[in-house]
Scaffold this motif. Structure first.
Motif, PDB file in Angstrom:
ATOM      1  N   ARG A 102     -46.039  43.513 -97.727  1.00  0.00           N
ATOM      2  CA  ARG A 102     -45.749  44.103 -99.045  1.00  0.00           C
ATOM      3  C   ARG A 102     -46.608  43.466-100.133  1.00  0.00           C
ATOM      4  O   ARG A 102     -47.157  44.177-100.985  1.00  0.00           O
ATOM      5  N   LYS A 103     -46.714  42.160-100.106  1.00  0.00           N
ATOM      6  CA  LYS A 103     -47.524  41.464-101.123  1.00  0.00           C
ATOM      7  C   LYS A 103     -48.989  41.882-101.019  1.00  0.00           C
ATOM      8  O   LYS A 103     -49.622  42.199-102.020  1.00  0.00           O
ATOM      9  N   ARG A 104     -49.505  41.850 -99.796  1.00  0.00           N
ATOM     10  CA  ARG A 104     -50.898  42.234 -99.576  1.00  0.00           C
ATOM     11  C   ARG A 104     -51.131  43.667-100.047  1.00  0.00           C
ATOM     12  O   ARG A 104     -52.106  43.959-100.731  1.00  0.00           O
ATOM     13  N   HIS A 105     -50.221  44.550 -99.688  1.00  0.00           N
ATOM     14  CA  HIS A 105     -50.336  45.965-100.060  1.00  0.00           C
ATOM     15  C   HIS A 105     -50.314  46.129-101.583  1.00  0.00           C
ATOM     16  O   HIS A 105     -51.099  46.910-102.137  1.00  0.00           O
ATOM     17  N   ALA A 106     -49.436  45.401-102.267  1.00  0.00           N
ATOM     18  CA  ALA A 106     -49.349  45.485-103.725  1.00  0.00           C
ATOM     19  C   ALA A 106     -50.659  45.049-104.376  1.00  0.00           C
ATOM     20  O   ALA A 106     -51.140  45.695-105.316  1.00  0.00           O
ATOM     21  N   VAL A 107     -51.258  43.994-103.864  1.00  0.00           N
ATOM     22  CA  VAL A 107     -52.539  43.521-104.412  1.00  0.00           C
ATOM     23  C   VAL A 107     -53.616  44.573-104.197  1.00  0.00           C
ATOM     24  O   VAL A 107     -54.381  44.901-105.114  1.00  0.00           O
ATOM     25  N   ILE A 108     -53.680  45.114-102.998  1.00  0.00           N
ATOM     26  CA  ILE A 108     -54.713  46.106-102.677  1.00  0.00           C
ATOM     27  C   ILE A 108     -54.533  47.366-103.525  1.00  0.00           C
ATOM     28  O   ILE A 108     -55.498  47.900-104.068  1.00  0.00           O
ATOM     29  N   MET A 109     -53.315  47.842-103.655  1.00  0.00           N
ATOM     30  CA  MET A 109     -53.071  49.073-104.414  1.00  0.00           C
ATOM     31  C   MET A 109     -53.353  48.901-105.907  1.00  0.00           C
ATOM     32  O   MET A 109     -53.634  49.882-106.599  1.00  0.00           O
ATOM     33  N   ALA A 110     -53.353  47.684-106.398  1.00  0.00           N
ATOM     34  CA  ALA A 110     -53.603  47.425-107.820  1.00  0.00           C
ATOM     35  C   ALA A 110     -55.092  47.343-108.152  1.00  0.00           C
ATOM     36  O   ALA A 110     -55.456  47.195-109.320  1.00  0.00           O
ATOM     37  N   ASN A 111     -55.971  47.455-107.150  1.00  0.00           N
ATOM     38  CA  ASN A 111     -57.396  47.275-107.386  1.00  0.00           C
ATOM     39  C   ASN A 111     -58.188  48.344-106.636  1.00  0.00           C
ATOM     40  O   ASN A 111     -58.114  48.415-105.406  1.00  0.00           O
ATOM     41  N   ALA A 112     -58.946  49.146-107.349  1.00  0.00           N
ATOM     42  CA  ALA A 112     -59.690  50.259-106.745  1.00  0.00           C
ATOM     43  C   ALA A 112     -60.690  49.786-105.688  1.00  0.00           C
ATOM     44  O   ALA A 112     -60.824  50.409-104.630  1.00  0.00           O
ATOM     45  N   ASP A 113     -61.391  48.688-105.950  1.00  0.00           N
ATOM     46  CA  ASP A 113     -62.361  48.184-104.979  1.00  0.00           C
ATOM     47  C   ASP A 113     -61.676  47.737-103.685  1.00  0.00           C
ATOM     48  O   ASP A 113     -62.205  47.935-102.586  1.00  0.00           O
ATOM     49  N   LEU A 114     -60.494  47.137-103.817  1.00  0.00           N
ATOM     50  CA  LEU A 114     -59.759  46.707-102.631  1.00  0.00           C
ATOM     51  C   LEU A 114     -59.202  47.904-101.865  1.00  0.00           C
ATOM     52  O   LEU A 114     -59.182  47.890-100.625  1.00  0.00           O
ATOM     53  N   ARG A 115     -58.760  48.930-102.580  1.00  0.00           N
ATOM     54  CA  ARG A 115     -58.298  50.151-101.902  1.00  0.00           C
ATOM     55  C   ARG A 115     -59.440  50.760-101.102  1.00  0.00           C
ATOM     56  O   ARG A 115     -59.250  51.201 -99.962  1.00  0.00           O
ATOM     57  N   GLU A 116     -60.624  50.799-101.711  1.00  0.00           N
ATOM     58  CA  GLU A 116     -61.785  51.336-101.007  1.00  0.00           C
ATOM     59  C   GLU A 116     -62.092  50.514 -99.765  1.00  0.00           C
ATOM     60  O   GLU A 116     -62.345  51.060 -98.691  1.00  0.00           O
TER      61      GLU A 116
END
Length: 188
Positions: A102-116
């Motif tokens: 959940r924590k990792r997912h929250a960080v990734i979803m908050a940043n477009a570059d990480l989502r990519e």
């Protein structure tokens, strides 16, 4: 700061996630992570190539386990059963710690570059699994279609799992999503 203290990788991962959630990914520097973990920045770079890799460093392990499960599956398994076996292997690793996921997912979803980057990693996994299916004699189009469908099933199941407030297991979420996909395709 201990140079070779045991558990530094885990402490760095935990410190990074905490800082990313507190301050945001972009605002967190490697020096901040190292300080929070009680190590030097140099130690950080012994464990991770950059601050993004704290989030993605297990990708090759996941791919290896998924491919091993695909290769170990019975010869009589259908193409989607092979993909499901590979995703079960991924769930064996990811599904152990929902709070971390959940924590990792929250960080990734908050940043477009990480989502990519997450989507690229999933696409890489899908391509590797398609290659594995082809090595088992499955045609190229069928292999690609099955692994892309599996990737979609995984994304939906993962979201369902991280959002769950009950005891839903990641394996169960994956199996339910595959069942829903089969129902959708049978209805059409």
């Amino acid at each position: 700061m201990g140079r070779w203290e045991p558990g530094a990788g885990g402490r760095l991962r935990e410190a990074a996630l905490t800082l990313y959630l507190e301050h945001g990914f972009e605002q967190t520097m490697v020096a901040d992570i190292a300080e929070r973990a009680g190590v030097t920045a140099r130690t950080f770079f012994r464990h991770f190539a950059d601050k993004r890799e704290v989030l993605f460093d297990r990708s090759s392990e996941l791919e290896e386990k998924a491919l091993a499960a695909l290769e170990a599956a019975p010869a009589t398994a259908s193409t989607l059963e092979l993909v499901a076996a590979a995703l079960d292997a991924v769930a064996d690793v990811i599904g152990q710690d929902r709070e971390l996921a959940r924590k990792r997912h929250a960080v990734i979803m908050a940043n477009a570059d990480l989502r990519e980057r997450e989507l690229i990693k999933l696409a890489d996994m899908s391509a590797a699994l398609a290659d594995g299916l082809r090595r088992r004699g499955i045609g190229g189009t069928e292999a690609s279609l099955a692994t892309e469908a599996g990737s979609a099933v995984y994304r939906v199941a993962f979201q369902r799992w991280v959002d769950a407030t009950d005891g839903l297991d990641l394996h169960d979420a994956i199996h339910r999503s595959f069942a829903q996909l089969r129902a959708l395709t049978a209805a059409n």
